[in-house]
Design a protein around this motif. Structure first.
Motif, PDB file in Angstrom:
ATOM      1  N   GLY A 193       0.792  -1.229   0.000  1.00  0.00           N
ATOM      2  CA  GLY A 193       0.000   0.000   0.000  1.00  0.00           C
ATOM      3  C   GLY A 193       0.820   1.272   0.000  1.00  0.00           C
ATOM      4  N   CYS A 194       2.154   1.166  -0.069  1.00  0.00           N
ATOM      5  CA  CYS A 194       3.002   2.358  -0.125  1.00  0.00           C
ATOM      6  C   CYS A 194       2.785   3.095  -1.449  1.00  0.00           C
ATOM      7  N   ASP A 195       3.100   4.385  -1.451  1.00  0.00           N
ATOM      8  CA  ASP A 195       2.932   5.201  -2.654  1.00  0.00           C
ATOM      9  C   ASP A 195       4.146   5.176  -3.559  1.00  0.00           C
ATOM     10  N   ALA A 196       5.321   5.037  -2.956  1.00  0.00           N
ATOM     11  CA  ALA A 196       6.558   5.120  -3.734  1.00  0.00           C
ATOM     12  C   ALA A 196       7.577   4.125  -3.202  1.00  0.00           C
ATOM     13  N   ILE A 197       8.498   3.769  -4.073  1.00  0.00           N
ATOM     14  CA  ILE A 197       9.624   2.921  -3.678  1.00  0.00           C
ATOM     15  C   ILE A 197      10.897   3.673  -4.049  1.00  0.00           C
ATOM     16  N   LYS A 198      11.809   3.765  -3.105  1.00  0.00           N
ATOM     17  CA  LYS A 198      13.007   4.586  -3.326  1.00  0.00           C
ATOM     18  C   LYS A 198      14.274   3.750  -3.293  1.00  0.00           C
ATOM     19  N   PHE A 199      15.116   4.033  -4.253  1.00  0.00           N
ATOM     20  CA  PHE A 199      16.427   3.409  -4.331  1.00  0.00           C
ATOM     21  C   PHE A 199      17.498   4.479  -4.111  1.00  0.00           C
ATOM     22  N   GLN A 200      18.736   4.100  -4.239  1.00  0.00           N
ATOM     23  CA  GLN A 200      19.845   5.048  -4.230  1.00  0.00           C
ATOM     24  C   GLN A 200      20.677   4.793  -5.481  1.00  0.00           C
ATOM     25  N   THR A 201      21.001   5.871  -6.164  1.00  0.00           N
ATOM     26  CA  THR A 201      21.783   5.730  -7.392  1.00  0.00           C
ATOM     27  C   THR A 201      23.228   6.113  -7.107  1.00  0.00           C
ATOM     28  N   HIS A 202      24.067   5.084  -7.101  1.00  0.00           N
ATOM     29  CA  HIS A 202      25.487   5.275  -6.813  1.00  0.00           C
ATOM     30  C   HIS A 202      26.312   5.028  -8.075  1.00  0.00           C
ATOM     31  N   ILE A 203      27.161   5.987  -8.389  1.00  0.00           N
ATOM     32  CA  ILE A 203      28.144   5.823  -9.465  1.00  0.00           C
ATOM     33  C   ILE A 203      29.494   5.974  -8.785  1.00  0.00           C
ATOM     34  N   ALA A 204      30.101   4.848  -8.488  1.00  0.00           N
ATOM     35  CA  ALA A 204      31.257   4.799  -7.578  1.00  0.00           C
ATOM     36  C   ALA A 204      32.355   5.799  -7.943  1.00  0.00           C
ATOM     37  N   GLU A 205      32.760   5.837  -9.183  1.00  0.00           N
ATOM     38  CA  GLU A 205      33.878   6.698  -9.587  1.00  0.00           C
ATOM     39  C   GLU A 205      33.541   8.174  -9.406  1.00  0.00           C
ATOM     40  N   ALA A 206      32.259   8.505  -9.540  1.00  0.00           N
ATOM     41  CA  ALA A 206      31.849   9.911  -9.454  1.00  0.00           C
ATOM     42  C   ALA A 206      31.668  10.383  -8.018  1.00  0.00           C
ATOM     43  N   GLU A 207      31.353   9.469  -7.104  1.00  0.00           N
ATOM     44  CA  GLU A 207      31.007   9.914  -5.758  1.00  0.00           C
ATOM     45  C   GLU A 207      31.992   9.501  -4.681  1.00  0.00           C
ATOM     46  N   SER A 208      32.838   8.516  -4.937  1.00  0.00           N
ATOM     47  CA  SER A 208      33.647   7.953  -3.858  1.00  0.00           C
ATOM     48  C   SER A 208      35.120   7.882  -4.238  1.00  0.00           C
ATOM     49  N   SER A 209      35.884   7.366  -3.294  1.00  0.00           N
ATOM     50  CA  SER A 209      37.308   7.136  -3.524  1.00  0.00           C
ATOM     51  C   SER A 209      37.739   5.982  -2.633  1.00  0.00           C
ATOM     52  N   ILE A 210      38.936   5.509  -2.823  1.00  0.00           N
ATOM     53  CA  ILE A 210      39.426   4.379  -2.012  1.00  0.00           C
ATOM     54  C   ILE A 210      39.624   4.793  -0.561  1.00  0.00           C
ATOM     55  N   HIS A 211      39.547   6.087  -0.283  1.00  0.00           N
ATOM     56  CA  HIS A 211      39.759   6.579   1.079  1.00  0.00           C
ATOM     57  C   HIS A 211      38.477   6.617   1.898  1.00  0.00           C
TER      58      HIS A 211
END
Length: 332
Positions: A29-47
């Motif tokens: 009965g929920c209205d929406a389903i939410k995910f997270q869009t991760h693009i590793a190279e664009a948002e993160s680093s090995i640190h």
């Protein structure tokens, strides 16, 4: 009320699991389903450190994000599935590249996570889409939030705010339910509640306190793999919560006029009582409190609320135990 079930990374990078979650959430009965869009190279680093060291297969947090990625075509299929089952597809972007991807997929609004509220680069990118924004305020002070809101208003962004406590799972003393009204008063926009408590009562309370949006993590089982599993609701809990919230919402839309009790006239005649006596009494007996009893129904004797006016007065005829006491039995 707009109810968002967040999957986040509960799918653990599995496309099949993602589609299974869509079908399951559609039944709650929920209205929406939410995910997270991760693009590793664009948002993160090995640190980047792990928030919770849960993974035994990812050496770094960046590798984990990499494993959570879907291709553009996969995201389009995910969104199409959501459309087919009547769920609004939502996803939080964590980079400008993710916003570009989600624009191609097609989203109605953007959710900004607690960690991105001060990321004015990402907010600028989202503002350029012209779409509404839902902000989680979990890690933000009012000073920080004021700056973010000023930024969004300067760009004519339609925004709403969620009270959120960034703790997994959140303890009752951390809910911050008081903040819902504070946010309403401060910003005069729709305010919601983002929950990580792993129980349904916080969202129920938030609804009663005026929340207009609810968001919470969902999972098939709280023992599943992932950083949010123990702070999530199961599908059964989600279904129960949605039902409760809709009932509360209906109640709030139908205020009761306490001064009008006409609807209870029949019930009052059944449940309320009349004065009676608890022993045989002779004519001329002076009534005492110890002589009185009350019996159903109302209307067969003096009102119980008026017993004081007959104390000390005499009866004008013999009365039997358990007889109703009427006005005409009393000598003035």
């Amino acid at each position: 009320m707009f109810i968002i079930a967040e999957i986040a990374q509960a799918h653990d990078g599995s496309l099949g699991m993602t589609h299974a979650y869509i079908d399951a959430v559609a039944k709650t009965g929920c209205d929406a389903i939410k995910f997270q869009t991760h693009i590793a190279e664009a948002e993160s680093s090995i640190h980047e450190p792990f928030r919770v060291k849960f993974s035994k297969q990812d050496a770094t947090r960046m590798e984990y994000w990499k494993r959570m990625e879907f291709t553009l075509e996969q995201w389009k299929d995910i969104k199409q599935h959501c459309d087919e089952v009547g769920l609004e597809f939502m996803s939080s972007p964590f980079s400008n590249a993710a916003v570009d991807l989600l624009e191609e997929v097609g989203v109605k609004r953007y959710k900004v996570g607690s960690g991105e509220v001060n990321n004015f680069v990402l907010l600028e990118k989202i503002a350029q889409t012209g779409k509404p924004v839902v902000i989680s305020s979990g890690m933000s002070s009012y000073e920080e939030l004021d700056k973010t809101i000023a930024f969004l208003k300067s760009r004519q962004v339609d925004y709403s705010i969620l009270q959120c406590t960034t703790a997994y799972p959140t303890k009752p003393e951390q809910f911050g339910l008081n903040v819902i009204q504070e946010l309403k008063n401060r910003y005069q926009v729709p305010i919601g509640f983002s929950d990580h408590s792993s129980a349904i009562e916080a969202c129920i309370a938030a609804t009663a306190l005026g929340a207009e949006i609810l968001e919470f993590h969902v999972v098939f089982d709280k023992e599943m793999f992932g950083p949010d599993a123990k702070a999530s609701l199961t599908m059964a809990e989600t279904t129960k919560l949605v039902k409760a919230v809709k009932n509360i919402e209906k109640a709030l839309k139908n205020p009761v006029e306490k001064s009008d009790i006409s609807q209870f006239d029949t019930l009052k005649s059944i449940f309320e009582k009349s004065l009676a006596i608890n022993k045989d009494l002779k004519k001329g007996h002076m009534l005492r409190f110890s002589d009185l009893e009350t019996k159903k129904p109302k209307g067969f004797g003096i009102l119980t609320s008026e017993y004081e006016k007959i104390i000390g007065k005499k009866i004008n005829k013999d009365l039997n135990q358990w007889d109703f006491l009427k006005e005409e039995d009393i000598t003035e």
